[in-house]
Design a protein around this motif. Structure first.
Motif, PDB file in Angstrom:
ATOM      1  N   VAL A   2       0.836  -1.206   0.000  1.00 12.16           N
ATOM      2  CA  VAL A   2       0.000   0.000   0.000  1.00 12.16           C
ATOM      3  C   VAL A   2       0.870   1.255   0.000  1.00 12.16           C
ATOM      4  CG1 VAL A   2      -1.713   1.334   1.293  1.00 12.16           C
ATOM      5  CG2 VAL A   2      -1.953  -1.148   1.109  1.00 12.16           C
ATOM      6  N   TYR A   3       1.874   1.279   0.877  1.00  6.29           N
ATOM      7  CA  TYR A   3       2.717   2.473   0.952  1.00  6.29           C
ATOM      8  C   TYR A   3       3.553   2.653  -0.311  1.00  6.29           C
ATOM      9  CZ  TYR A   3       1.459   2.465   5.914  1.00  6.29           C
ATOM     10  OH  TYR A   3       0.764   2.486   7.101  1.00  6.29           O
ATOM     11  N   ARG A   4       3.867   1.545  -0.960  1.00 11.80           N
ATOM     12  CA  ARG A   4       4.635   1.622  -2.203  1.00 11.80           C
ATOM     13  C   ARG A   4       3.734   1.989  -3.389  1.00 11.80           C
ATOM     14  NH1 ARG A   4       7.332  -3.855  -3.300  1.00 11.80           N
ATOM     15  NH2 ARG A   4       8.757  -3.136  -1.655  1.00 11.80           N
ATOM     16  N   GLY A   5       2.498   1.511  -3.381  1.00 11.18           N
ATOM     17  CA  GLY A   5       1.647   1.623  -4.552  1.00 11.18           C
ATOM     18  C   GLY A   5       0.720   2.812  -4.582  1.00 11.18           C
ATOM     19  N   SER A   6       0.537   3.518  -3.464  1.00 10.10           N
ATOM     20  CA  SER A   6      -0.343   4.686  -3.428  1.00 10.10           C
ATOM     21  C   SER A   6       0.482   5.957  -3.250  1.00 10.10           C
ATOM     22  CB  SER A   6      -1.348   4.573  -2.281  1.00 10.10           C
ATOM     23  OG  SER A   6      -2.194   3.467  -2.462  1.00 10.10           O
ATOM     24  N   LEU A   7      -0.106   7.074  -3.629  1.00  6.37           N
ATOM     25  CA  LEU A   7       0.615   8.345  -3.551  1.00  6.37           C
ATOM     26  C   LEU A   7       0.863   8.756  -2.098  1.00  6.37           C
ATOM     27  CD1 LEU A   7      -1.229  10.381  -6.318  1.00  6.37           C
ATOM     28  CD2 LEU A   7       1.083   9.424  -6.416  1.00  6.37           C
ATOM     29  N   PRO A   8       1.974   9.431  -1.830  1.00  5.83           N
ATOM     30  CA  PRO A   8       2.287   9.854  -0.456  1.00  5.83           C
ATOM     31  C   PRO A   8       1.198  10.700   0.182  1.00  5.83           C
ATOM     32  CG  PRO A   8       4.217  10.095  -1.863  1.00  5.83           C
ATOM     33  CD  PRO A   8       3.076   9.742  -2.768  1.00  5.83           C
ATOM     34  N   LEU A   9       0.465  11.485  -0.618  1.00  2.37           N
ATOM     35  CA  LEU A   9      -0.590  12.313  -0.051  1.00  2.37           C
ATOM     36  C   LEU A   9      -1.678  11.447   0.589  1.00  2.37           C
ATOM     37  CD1 LEU A   9      -1.718  15.160   0.372  1.00  2.37           C
ATOM     38  CD2 LEU A   9      -2.858  14.962  -1.855  1.00  2.37           C
ATOM     39  N   ALA A  10      -1.908  10.247   0.018  1.00  2.00           N
ATOM     40  CA  ALA A  10      -2.935   9.346   0.553  1.00  2.00           C
ATOM     41  C   ALA A  10      -2.421   8.496   1.704  1.00  2.00           C
ATOM     42  CB  ALA A  10      -3.466   8.434  -0.556  1.00  2.00           C
ATOM     43  N   THR A  11      -1.127   8.216   1.725  1.00  2.00           N
ATOM     44  CA  THR A  11      -0.592   7.267   2.710  1.00  2.00           C
ATOM     45  C   THR A  11       0.259   7.914   3.795  1.00  2.00           C
ATOM     46  OG1 THR A  11       1.364   6.853   1.331  1.00  2.00           O
ATOM     47  CG2 THR A  11      -0.544   5.408   1.011  1.00  2.00           C
ATOM     48  N   GLY A  12       0.515   9.220   3.680  1.00  2.00           N
ATOM     49  CA  GLY A  12       1.443   9.871   4.611  1.00  2.00           C
ATOM     50  C   GLY A  12       1.045   9.716   6.066  1.00  2.00           C
ATOM     51  N   ASN A  13      -0.290   9.773   6.344  1.00  2.00           N
ATOM     52  CA  ASN A  13      -0.762   9.624   7.723  1.00  2.00           C
ATOM     53  C   ASN A  13      -1.810   8.519   7.814  1.00  2.00           C
ATOM     54  OD1 ASN A  13       0.672  11.889   9.088  1.00  2.00           O
ATOM     55  ND2 ASN A  13      -0.455  13.100   7.593  1.00  2.00           N
ATOM     56  N   LEU A  14      -1.595   7.446   7.044  1.00  2.00           N
ATOM     57  CA  LEU A  14      -2.604   6.393   6.953  1.00  2.00           C
ATOM     58  C   LEU A  14      -2.218   5.193   7.816  1.00  2.00           C
ATOM     59  CD1 LEU A  14      -5.153   5.161   5.636  1.00  2.00           C
ATOM     60  CD2 LEU A  14      -3.639   4.258   3.850  1.00  2.00           C
ATOM     61  N   PRO A  15      -2.907   4.962   8.936  1.00  2.00           N
ATOM     62  CA  PRO A  15      -2.648   3.741   9.704  1.00  2.00           C
ATOM     63  C   PRO A  15      -3.290   2.531   9.010  1.00  2.00           C
ATOM     64  CG  PRO A  15      -3.709   5.456  11.054  1.00  2.00           C
ATOM     65  CD  PRO A  15      -3.866   5.841   9.618  1.00  2.00           C
ATOM     66  N   ILE A  16      -2.568   1.447   8.952  1.00  2.00           N
ATOM     67  CA  ILE A  16      -3.103   0.159   8.491  1.00  2.00           C
ATOM     68  C   ILE A  16      -2.903  -0.801   9.655  1.00  2.00           C
ATOM     69  CG2 ILE A  16      -2.956  -1.675   6.756  1.00  2.00           C
ATOM     70  CD1 ILE A  16      -1.659   0.372   4.878  1.00  2.00           C
ATOM     71  N   VAL A  17      -4.012  -1.220  10.270  1.00  2.00           N
ATOM     72  CA  VAL A  17      -3.921  -1.904  11.557  1.00  2.00           C
ATOM     73  C   VAL A  17      -4.824  -3.131  11.574  1.00  2.00           C
ATOM     74  CG1 VAL A  17      -3.394   0.245  12.780  1.00  2.00           C
ATOM     75  CG2 VAL A  17      -5.773  -0.524  12.595  1.00  2.00           C
ATOM     76  N   LEU A  18      -4.524  -4.044  12.487  1.00  2.00           N
ATOM     77  CA  LEU A  18      -5.414  -5.171  12.727  1.00  2.00           C
ATOM     78  C   LEU A  18      -6.604  -4.720  13.568  1.00  2.00           C
ATOM     79  CD1 LEU A  18      -2.820  -7.968  13.602  1.00  2.00           C
ATOM     80  CD2 LEU A  18      -3.947  -7.568  11.407  1.00  2.00           C
ATOM     81  N   GLY A  19      -7.771  -5.315  13.342  1.00  2.00           N
ATOM     82  CA  GLY A  19      -8.944  -5.004  14.145  1.00  2.00           C
ATOM     83  C   GLY A  19      -8.731  -5.357  15.609  1.00  2.00           C
ATOM     84  N   GLU A  20      -9.450  -4.664  16.486  1.00  2.00           N
ATOM     85  CA  GLU A  20      -9.296  -4.877  17.931  1.00  2.00           C
ATOM     86  C   GLU A  20     -10.241  -5.942  18.491  1.00  2.00           C
ATOM     87  OE1 GLU A  20      -7.864  -0.520  19.656  1.00  2.00           O
ATOM     88  OE2 GLU A  20      -9.914  -1.197  19.988  1.00  2.00           O
ATOM     89  N   LEU A  21     -11.364  -6.167  17.826  1.00  2.00           N
ATOM     90  CA  LEU A  21     -12.450  -6.916  18.450  1.00  2.00           C
ATOM     91  C   LEU A  21     -12.482  -8.400  18.115  1.00  2.00           C
ATOM     92  CD1 LEU A  21     -15.347  -4.335  18.028  1.00  2.00           C
ATOM     93  CD2 LEU A  21     -13.803  -4.639  19.963  1.00  2.00           C
ATOM     94  N   GLY A  22     -11.719  -8.822  17.104  1.00  2.00           N
ATOM     95  CA  GLY A  22     -11.711 -10.233  16.741  1.00  2.00           C
ATOM     96  C   GLY A  22     -13.102 -10.728  16.382  1.00  2.00           C
ATOM     97  N   PRO A  23     -13.479 -11.929  16.857  1.00  2.00           N
ATOM     98  CA  PRO A  23     -14.755 -12.515  16.458  1.00  2.00           C
ATOM     99  C   PRO A  23     -15.980 -11.802  17.005  1.00  2.00           C
ATOM    100  CG  PRO A  23     -13.671 -13.881  18.123  1.00  2.00           C
ATOM    101  CD  PRO A  23     -12.686 -12.832  17.709  1.00  2.00           C
ATOM    102  N   THR A  24     -15.806 -10.876  17.961  1.00  2.00           N
ATOM    103  CA  THR A  24     -16.974 -10.159  18.475  1.00  2.00           C
ATOM    104  C   THR A  24     -17.338  -8.948  17.624  1.00  2.00           C
ATOM    105  OG1 THR A  24     -15.688  -8.748  19.969  1.00  2.00           O
ATOM    106  CG2 THR A  24     -16.444 -10.873  20.837  1.00  2.00           C
ATOM    107  N   ALA A  25     -16.483  -8.551  16.689  1.00  2.00           N
ATOM    108  CA  ALA A  25     -16.786  -7.377  15.865  1.00  2.00           C
ATOM    109  C   ALA A  25     -18.095  -7.558  15.110  1.00  2.00           C
ATOM    110  CB  ALA A  25     -15.639  -7.110  14.884  1.00  2.00           C
ATOM    111  N   GLY A  26     -18.301  -8.752  14.546  1.00  2.00           N
ATOM    112  CA  GLY A  26     -19.494  -8.983  13.745  1.00  2.00           C
ATOM    113  C   GLY A  26     -20.778  -8.936  14.551  1.00  2.00           C
ATOM    114  N   VAL A  27     -20.788  -9.538  15.758  1.00  2.00           N
ATOM    115  CA  VAL A  27     -22.026  -9.536  16.540  1.00  2.00           C
ATOM    116  C   VAL A  27     -22.309  -8.160  17.128  1.00  2.00           C
ATOM    117  CG1 VAL A  27     -22.098 -12.004  17.016  1.00  2.00           C
ATOM    118  CG2 VAL A  27     -20.774 -10.512  18.530  1.00  2.00           C
ATOM    119  N   ILE A  28     -21.265  -7.418  17.492  1.00  2.00           N
ATOM    120  CA  ILE A  28     -21.489  -6.039  17.947  1.00  2.00           C
ATOM    121  C   ILE A  28     -22.026  -5.202  16.784  1.00  2.00           C
ATOM    122  CG2 ILE A  28     -20.360  -3.923  18.762  1.00  2.00           C
ATOM    123  CD1 ILE A  28     -18.440  -5.704  20.351  1.00  2.00           C
ATOM    124  N   GLY A  29     -21.438  -5.408  15.601  1.00  2.00           N
ATOM    125  CA  GLY A  29     -21.922  -4.691  14.429  1.00  2.00           C
ATOM    126  C   GLY A  29     -23.361  -5.043  14.085  1.00  2.00           C
ATOM    127  N   ALA A  30     -23.728  -6.324  14.278  1.00  2.00           N
ATOM    128  CA  ALA A  30     -25.107  -6.739  14.014  1.00  2.00           C
ATOM    129  C   ALA A  30     -26.075  -6.061  14.974  1.00  2.00           C
ATOM    130  CB  ALA A  30     -25.220  -8.262  14.131  1.00  2.00           C
TER     131      ALA A  30
END
Length: 393
Positions: A353-381
């Motif tokens: 992503v950092y190599r393939g997108s322009l610096p303006l789009a990625t300069g302050n872009l966090p790419i992170v793992l989700g925090e909630l694991g398997p509970t994300a879907g049921v909370i979202g539901a």
């Protein structure tokens, strides 16, 4: 739950109480554009509906002390997250706190009737445990495209027998409450937005890598579903020209080259060809391989497993790079069962992503793992059905 907010002001107050917990009238007044007298009228009307209840005196801010208001503590929502190989069912209160959660293996290819018999059995167990006398609403996630207004799956590639099945109507009758249905990755995005890593971000992408691959798109705090509900189906973007055949009928799709199913297939081939002693031993011991086995082999330093993860991360990162250039999100969240592959996967995605997108789009872009694991879907539901019920009728 029979009452609904009568207007947008009441809906706004309900959502503030859901997202922020009990609050005083004075503090609510700081967050809504209402005069004190108009706020008092709307709160009193909500108290009459019993959607909210008084919750004691608030801390003094000088002068007469205000009363705290909270959502009715007896409200109960059912969150159901149906995956390709398992199902999660949870009960939440009105503030979307999980009160009880069950996970069971399940094959979505058995069809909607068998799957929903299992879901209803799991919901009955939670009800019998004393967590809920009944449900005020239910949110359902399924691993395929959904025509959102009707709550109907449409030609889902990994869900034979589900095309056109009236999920919302059928479950509403069985559960005796309103039901909303959406794609599972949209619910993961809602879950991470409500209680996870995306709490403070208005525009983000949530990529779910499981048996398939999808992307939840959140714009201005709202899920973007597209004209017909198929927005975010990135698993069928071509990642490898003239590549492997995909279940959708095309070739070279991202999902055909990297998903839980594709990773299991590649790991099995590597084990059978004796390219990895670690994977071969696991295959001999268990008879099959999964992403969990690849993760364990990688953690043990197995070079073949690490290569499989990096190659898949590279393909995924190339597709996400295009999305970042197009959408310019404030955050990219990576979730789903394959995230057990951890930081090796994340590093490969970030590199592309950092190599393939322009610096303006990625300069302050966090790419992170989700925090909630398997509970994300049921909370979202639960968030999905509460958004519906906390809207003017």
């Amino acid at each position: 739950m029979t009452a609904r907010p009568a207007n947008a002001h009441q809906a706004r107050l309900l959502r503030l109480l859901r997202d922020g917990g009990p609050n005083s009238r004075a503090q609510l007044g700081d967050q809504v554009d209402l005069s004190r007298s108009k706020l008092a009228v709307e709160v009193d009307r909500l108290l009459e509906t019993e959607l909210v209840v008084a919750d004691g005196l608030a801390a003094s801010r000088g002068g007469r002390r205000s009363h705290n208001i909270r959502l009715n503590p007896h409200l109960r929502f059912l969150g159901v997250d149906i995956g390709a190989t398992s199902v999660d069912v949870a009960v939440t209160n009105a503030e979307l706190e999980i009160l009880g959660h069950i996970n069971q293996p399940m094959d979505v290819r058995e069809g909607p009737v068998a799957v929903f018999e299992q879901v209803l059995s799991m919901a009955a167990k939670l009800r019998a445990s004393g967590l809920a006398e009944g449900f005020d609403g239910a949110g359902i996630g399924v691993p395929g495209p959904v025509r959102f207004p009707e709550g109907i799956p449409v030609a889902p590639p990994i869900m034979p027998g589900w095309d056109g099945f009236p999920v919302r109507e059928a479950l509403s009758q069985d559960l005796g409450c309103p039901v909303m249905v959406d794609n599972d990755v949209n619910l993961m995005a809602l879950g991470e937005q409500h209680a996870g890593v995306a709490r403070t971000v208005a525009d983000f992408l949530c990529v779910k890598i499981g048996t398939g691959i999808g992307c939840g798109i959140v714009v201005g705090g709202e899920v973007y579903r597209g004209t017909t509900g198929s927005a975010g189906d990135i698993g069928h973007i071509q990642a490898v020209p003239d590549g492997r055949p995909c279940a959708c009928g095309n070739r070279g799709c991202l999902e055909a080259h990297f998903s839980g199913a594709a990773l299991a297939r590649d790991a099995t081939e590597a084990a059978e060809q004796q390219l990895s002693t670690e994977l071969a031993n696991r295959l001999e011991a268990h008879g099959t391989l999964s992403a969990v086995d690849v993760s364990a082999a990688a953690a043990a330093g197995d070079a073949t497993a690490l290569d499989l993860i990096r190659e898949g991360g590279n393909h995924t990162g190339q597709v996400i790079a295009g999305l970042v250039s197009f959408f310019n999100p404030g955050l990219v969240v990576i979730g789903g069962g394959v995230t057990g592959l951890g930081h090796t996967l994340l590093a490969a995605i970030r590199t592309q992503v950092y190599r393939g997108s322009l610096p303006l789009a990625t300069g302050n872009l966090p790419i992170v793992l989700g925090e909630l694991g398997p509970t994300a879907g049921v909370i979202g539901a639960a968030r999905l059905i509460s958004d519906h019920l906390f809207s003017p009728a």
